[in-house]
Design a protein around this motif. Structure first.
Motif, PDB file in Angstrom:
ATOM      1  N   ASP A   1       0.822  -1.223   0.000  1.00  0.00           N
ATOM      2  CA  ASP A   1       0.000   0.000   0.000  1.00  0.00           C
ATOM      3  C   ASP A   1       0.856   1.273   0.000  1.00  0.00           C
ATOM      4  N   GLY A   2       2.187   1.120  -0.065  1.00  0.00           N
ATOM      5  CA  GLY A   2       3.085   2.265  -0.108  1.00  0.00           C
ATOM      6  C   GLY A   2       3.629   2.679   1.245  1.00  0.00           C
ATOM      7  N   SER A   3       3.088   2.114   2.307  1.00  0.00           N
ATOM      8  CA  SER A   3       3.577   2.455   3.640  1.00  0.00           C
ATOM      9  C   SER A   3       4.757   1.554   4.000  1.00  0.00           C
TER      10      SER A   3
ATOM     11  N   LEU B   1       6.208  -9.488  -5.317  1.00  0.00           N
ATOM     12  CA  LEU B   1       5.261  -9.699  -4.229  1.00  0.00           C
ATOM     13  C   LEU B   1       3.824  -9.606  -4.752  1.00  0.00           C
ATOM     14  N   LYS B   2       3.555  -8.651  -5.628  1.00  0.00           N
ATOM     15  CA  LYS B   2       2.205  -8.544  -6.200  1.00  0.00           C
ATOM     16  C   LYS B   2       1.820  -9.837  -6.907  1.00  0.00           C
TER      17      LYS B   2
ATOM     18  N   PRO C   1       0.215  -8.561   7.457  1.00  0.00           N
ATOM     19  CA  PRO C   1       1.054  -7.780   6.544  1.00  0.00           C
ATOM     20  C   PRO C   1       2.189  -8.621   5.950  1.00  0.00           C
ATOM     21  N   VAL C   2       2.407  -8.433   4.656  1.00  0.00           N
ATOM     22  CA  VAL C   2       3.518  -9.073   3.958  1.00  0.00           C
ATOM     23  C   VAL C   2       4.337  -7.950   3.333  1.00  0.00           C
TER      24      VAL C   2
END
Length: 180
Positions: A22-24, A83-84, A95-96
């Motif tokens: 998510d960019g975080s 990862l996607k 979370p991954v």
């Protein structure tokens, strides 16, 4: 032969951050989702079918871990794109993270492998590692492996964490006795 210093039970877990899709960013070793402990699972990456299976099995134990106050996060050296692609092969609610650097792998004391050309990825990656970090930020228990088929059995691990977390057992961090 390369030597990588290993983290030890009772050590303060180092500050290591990784990226989420998510960019975080997420600080590895820091509990989340209301938990006061964290389980960090380092996996080899998309190229490893045993890792995919292990992450799916971990999802089956996530609720039990949450009931023990243990949050879960997984991380690999994979790129965002890998990862996607990998996320299509497993369905997890923890979370991954991705982008674990070689320097971070060394900081965590992980075994690092060179890829087999055309069969894995095109960068060095970490072999499996599992760390359980307690509320003091110390490593309560850990497992560092040099091969994908040497990992803790999750049902045994969850049962053991239940025993450790039970205040009546007053169970200390094990493996900290010094020797000469």
């Amino acid at each position: 032969m390369a030597y990588t210093p290993k983290l030890a039970a009772g050590d303060t877990f180092p500050t290591v951050t990784a990226k989420l899709l998510d960019g975080s960013s997420i600080e590895l070793g820091k509990p989340h989702s209301g938990a006061d402990w964290q389980m960090l699972v380092v996996y080899r990456g998309r190229h490893c079918p045993m890792c995919t299976s292990y992450l799916n099995q971990l999802e089956e134990h996530k609720t039990a871990l949450g009931n023990l106050g243990v949050s879960v996060v997984a991380v690999s050296a994979d790129t965002e794109a890998r990862l996607k692609e990998h996320m299509q092969e497993f369905d997890v609610s923890f979370p991954v993270a991705y982008g674990l650097t070689e320097e971070q792998m060394q900081t965590l004391g992980l075994y690092i492998s060179n890829p087999r050309e055309g069969l894995e990825c095109d960068y060095k990656f970490a072999e499996p590692g599992l760390f359980v970090i307690n509320e003091e930020g110390k490593i309560q228990t850990l497992d560092i492996s040099n091969a994908p088929f040497l990992r803790p059995e999750l049902s045994v691990l969850v049962g053991g964490l239940g025993f450790i977390r039970n205040p009546e057992n007053n169970y200390p961090i094990r493996g900290t006795a010094s020797y000469k």
